[in-house]
Scaffold this active site. Structure first.
Site, PDB file in Angstrom:
ATOM      1  CB  THR A 164      -0.844   0.005   1.298  1.00 55.42           C
ATOM      2  OG1 THR A 164      -1.674  -1.138   1.285  1.00 55.42           O
ATOM      3  CG2 THR A 164      -1.676   1.263   1.429  1.00 55.42           C
TER       4      THR A 164
ATOM      5  NE  ARG B 251      -9.015  -7.050   4.271  1.00 59.68           N
ATOM      6  CZ  ARG B 251      -7.943  -6.273   4.168  1.00 59.68           C
ATOM      7  NH1 ARG B 251      -7.684  -5.653   3.046  1.00 59.68           N
ATOM      8  NH2 ARG B 251      -7.134  -6.116   5.196  1.00 59.68           N
TER       9      ARG B 251
ATOM     10  CG  ASP C  65      -5.268  -0.263   6.988  1.00 57.11           C
ATOM     11  OD1 ASP C  65      -5.246  -1.156   6.107  1.00 57.11           O
ATOM     12  OD2 ASP C  65      -4.269   0.428   7.266  1.00 57.11           O
TER      13      ASP C  65
ATOM     14  CB  THR D 188       1.689  -0.115   4.703  1.00 57.42           C
ATOM     15  OG1 THR D 188       1.679  -1.207   3.777  1.00 57.42           O
ATOM     16  CG2 THR D 188       3.012  -0.108   5.422  1.00 57.42           C
TER      17      THR D 188
ATOM     18  N   GLY E  51      -4.614  -4.688   7.588  1.00 53.74           N
ATOM     19  CA  GLY E  51      -5.539  -3.600   7.877  1.00 53.74           C
ATOM     20  C   GLY E  51      -6.444  -3.842   9.058  1.00 53.74           C
TER      21      GLY E  51
HETATM   22  N1  ASP Z   1      -3.337  -2.194   4.564  1.00 49.29           N
HETATM   23  C1  ASP Z   1      -3.766  -2.895   3.388  1.00 49.29           C
HETATM   24  C2  ASP Z   1      -5.040  -3.618   3.675  1.00 49.29           C
HETATM   25  O1  ASP Z   1      -5.197  -4.149   4.774  1.00 49.29           O
HETATM   26  C3  ASP Z   1      -2.808  -3.859   2.811  1.00 49.29           C
HETATM   27  C4  ASP Z   1      -1.357  -3.623   3.004  1.00 49.29           C
HETATM   28  O2  ASP Z   1      -0.930  -2.498   3.230  1.00 49.29           O
HETATM   29  O3  ASP Z   1      -0.618  -4.616   2.928  1.00 49.29           O
HETATM   30  O4  ASP Z   1      -5.846  -3.745   2.787  1.00 49.29           O
END
Ligand code: ASP
Length: 337
Positions: free
Chosen positions: A190, A218, A221, A241, A244
């Site tokens: 992210t 789904r 965050d 990141t 989430g």
């Molecule tokens: N934070 C992101 C999510 O949960 C994914 C990530 O940053 O790896 O969708």
């Protein structure tokens, strides 16, 4: 299905090592900087999660030309949304378990205005749709079909977001259909970006394709204001990141900004944010989270669960990839402590 089982550990042994500071290959090249001394107080600056050189260079180009922080973060993260070799953001992002690429993004400005899209399909630039939600509607979040319809009304084009590469990986994944949260995916993930412009105003943006092969529907965050991103123009901003669900449970980015309001430095605030999460997950090692923060003075900080997270910083004295300290450390033979 139990969350522990669902978020199966897979990436510890493959957890990426922190990459050395790199010189940018971007057009807007300036000298690289490598130390905390490079913080230039009360001057424009942009930081983003992971070592996204091109995205931060684009944002810096806008700030350096007197542009505002909101344009800088939007245009900056669009670089990654358009990059099909980045399989964690925008076009070319990995699909959900049904083979659909669904994107999440949010944006926030100096006045606390914000916009977000969740579960958006067929549109390559969710961050710009999020900005349109912020500027053209009385709402903050649009989801799914409604968000997509809104995007078309705003002139966005329908695009197939699956690439040959992500299609092939998905076909391979179907053979086992095992759900895994890989720590430090390819050393990027992210993109969350925070900027301060020459007027001293802040803005932030966050965009992702979410966890690869997630359950259809789904949302993580990243598009949730306060969790994946928060900006308070009096104090600073934060972004996240990683897994989430854990960031949402502590309203991570809001927490970090509030800790800075209470006097903590960005570094201290990020460390406290990760510690709060680890308190709720005592002994658990199977997930990564990285927080990045900036305060109104342009000081920055980051902290993560496992080594491997870093952030790119760009200001008038140059740019650098700053490795983040972590809750766990790892010895050469791969033991986590
Ligand atoms: N934070 C992101 C999510 O949960 C994914 C990530 O940053 O790896 O969708």
């Amino acid at each position: 299905m139990q969350r522990r089982k669902f978020l199966k550990n897979s990436g510890l042994s493959a957890a990426g090592m922190v990459s050395a500071p790199l010189l940018s290959s971007c057009k807007n090249e300036t000298k690289a900087v490598v130390s905390e001394k490079s913080v230039v107080p009360n001057q424009p600056i942009v930081v983003c999660t992971w070592d996204f050189k091109n995205a931060s260079a684009k944002a810096w180009e806008i700030l350096d030309n007197g542009g505002n922080a909101l344009d800088a973060v939007e245009q900056g993260v669009r670089i990654e949304e358009a990059d099909v070799t980045n399989e964690t953001v925008g076009k070319g992002g990995r699909p959900d378990r049904d083979g659909r690429v669904t994107l999440d993004a949010c944006i926030m400005d100096k006045d606390g205005n914000c916009g977000a899209v969740v579960y958006l399909q067929n549109i390559a630039h969710p961050i710009s749709v999020a900005r349109k939600v912020m500027e053209e509607t009385p709402h903050i979040i649009l989801a799914g079909k409604g968000a997509e319809q809104f995007a078309y009304e705003q002139g966005f084009e329908k695009e197939d977001l699956l690439t040959e590469s992500t299609k092939a990986q998905y076909q391979e994944w179907l053979k086992t259909s095992e759900y895994e949260t890989i720590i430090n995916i390819e050393n990027h993930d992210t993109i969350g970006m925070l900027a301060i412009d020459e007027k001293g105003d802040l803005a932030g943006a966050c965009t992702t394709s979410g966890m690869a092969y997630k359950v259809a529907g789904r949302v993580g965050d990243s598009p949730i204001i306060g969790a994946g991103l928060f900006i308070d123009n009096e104090v600073g901003g934060a972004t996240a990141t990683g897994v989430g669900e854990e960031v949402i449970r502590t309203v991570g980015s809001f927490l970090i900004v509030e800790l800075m309001r209470q006097g903590k430095s960005p570094q201290e605030a990020c460390e406290e944010g990760v510690k709060r999460i680890m308190k709720k997950n005592e002994g658990r090692e199977d997930f990564q989270i990285g927080f990045l923060a900036i305060n109104k003075q342009g000081e920055t900080g980051a902290f993560c669960v496992h080594p491997g997270f870093s952030y790119r910083r760009y200001n008038q004295s140059g740019h650098d990839n700053v490795p983040s300290k972590s809750f766990y450390t790892k010895t050469e033979d791969g033991v986590v402590s």
